[in-house]
Motif scaffolding. Structure first.
Motif, PDB file in Angstrom:
ATOM      1  N   LEU A  76     -37.659   0.218  15.171  1.00  0.00           N
ATOM      2  CA  LEU A  76     -38.370   0.792  14.034  1.00  0.00           C
ATOM      3  C   LEU A  76     -39.064  -0.356  13.305  1.00  0.00           C
ATOM      4  O   LEU A  76     -38.415  -1.316  12.891  1.00  0.00           O
ATOM      5  CB  LEU A  76     -37.388   1.508  13.099  1.00  0.00           C
ATOM      6  N   VAL A  77     -40.375  -0.266  13.157  1.00  0.00           N
ATOM      7  CA  VAL A  77     -41.164  -1.321  12.531  1.00  0.00           C
ATOM      8  C   VAL A  77     -41.801  -0.760  11.264  1.00  0.00           C
ATOM      9  O   VAL A  77     -42.502   0.258  11.316  1.00  0.00           O
ATOM     10  CB  VAL A  77     -42.259  -1.846  13.484  1.00  0.00           C
ATOM     11  N   VAL A  78     -41.541  -1.414  10.132  1.00  0.00           N
ATOM     12  CA  VAL A  78     -41.990  -0.921   8.830  1.00  0.00           C
ATOM     13  C   VAL A  78     -42.766  -2.031   8.121  1.00  0.00           C
ATOM     14  O   VAL A  78     -42.379  -3.205   8.160  1.00  0.00           O
ATOM     15  CB  VAL A  78     -40.801  -0.476   7.958  1.00  0.00           C
ATOM     16  N   TYR A  79     -43.847  -1.650   7.450  1.00  0.00           N
ATOM     17  CA  TYR A  79     -44.695  -2.596   6.721  1.00  0.00           C
ATOM     18  C   TYR A  79     -44.726  -2.242   5.238  1.00  0.00           C
ATOM     19  O   TYR A  79     -44.657  -1.061   4.866  1.00  0.00           O
ATOM     20  CB  TYR A  79     -46.126  -2.557   7.258  1.00  0.00           C
ATOM     21  N   HIS A  80     -44.863  -3.260   4.392  1.00  0.00           N
ATOM     22  CA  HIS A  80     -45.061  -2.996   2.970  1.00  0.00           C
ATOM     23  C   HIS A  80     -45.908  -4.104   2.362  1.00  0.00           C
ATOM     24  O   HIS A  80     -45.979  -5.231   2.888  1.00  0.00           O
ATOM     25  CB  HIS A  80     -43.729  -2.844   2.227  1.00  0.00           C
TER      26      HIS A  80
END
Length: 273
Positions: free
Chosen positions: A246-250
């Protein structure tokens, strides 16, 4: 054969260690990059003949103690150390599975993050799922795209990733780590074969034998609708589906990138109406 992959990995990593980094004199007449075979053997406390057999695939059962010693001699970090053990067959091989898919509960989690682009990657870096903002950021990933294929074979990727070279190096290193976990996985082998056949740049990075997982890092993008964005990326292993990530950006709150990401979310919501 696993032993051949092990030998390839040892040779590649041996070439990357400078003698002075290992406390050895460089000398004026070295014919090989990095360490010689006998130097690795000396540092690891094994015979030169035994180490040669390992590189040539004639020694098939190295002990955990020997692998630990080799990891120290070759200055392997945590991911590469684990990769060495997997290549030697000392960790369980993941079970075969049906074609990968993202768990429905994971999809609900993605949809609960409307302000954060998020993707689920499979073992061969196929894009299995994404939320609305994830697909808005990575416009061409919808519909089962492959990250490696897009990165190396889509000309737009070199514009989209501001530091394309770093993205390429890190992505190939991550793929090699996944490959080491199950080098016989049909989809992994299919993607590897295709990339080696169609991308010279991928093949060069693959031969470097770098192996490490995705980690928290800052990435910069150019988006055709909202301009430049600088985002922090976090990657998480999916415990329910080994090999998936799972790859998440912010974006930094209050930054221009946060404003651009908010605008991108608005545009994506409008387009879906």
């Amino acid at each position: 054969m696993t032993e051949r992959h092990l030998g390839d990995f040892l040779r590649g990593r041996r070439a990357r260690v400078r003698p002075e980094d290992a406390g050895l004199p460089a000398g004026p007449r070295r014919r090989v990059p990095g360490l010689r075979r006998e130097e690795v053997a000396l540092l690891a406390g094994v015979s030169a003949d035994y180490y040669v057999r390992l590189e040539q695939g004639r020694e098939r059962n190295p002990s955990p103690q020997v692998l630990n010693a080799l990891a120290t001699a070759l200055r392997l970090d945590g991911d590469a150390h684990s990769h060495l053990f997997r290549l030697a067959g000392l960790t369980p091989r993941p079970a075969r599975s049906t074609p990968e898919r993202a768990d429905p509960e994971l999809l609900q989690l993605l949809d609960g993050w409307p302000d954060n682009p998020a993707l689920v990657l499979g073992r061969a870096y196929d894009v299995l799922a994404g939320n609305r903002l994830g697909y808005a950021l990575f416009e061409e990933f919808r519909g089962g795209a492959n990250l490696l294929d897009k990165l190396f074979r889509d000309a737009d990727a070199r514009w989209f990733y501001k530091d394309w070279e770093a993205a390429a190096v890190n992505t190939v290193a991550g793929f090699r780590l996944l490959y080491g976990q199950d080098p016989h996985h049909p989809r992994v082998r299919e993607v590897l074969g295709s990339m080696l056949a169609h991308s010279r740049e991928f093949a060069e990075l693959w031969r470097a034998n770098e192996a490490r997982g995705k980690r928290a890092e800052v990435k910069a993008f150019r988006h055709r609708d909202v301009g430049e964005l600088t985002l922090r990326m976090h990657a998480f292993d999916v415990r329910a589906a080994p090999g998936q990530q799972l790859v998440v950006y912010h974006a930094e709150p209050g930054s221009a990138s946060a404003d651009a990401l908010a605008l991108l979310g608005t545009l994506a919501a409008t387009a879906d109406q």
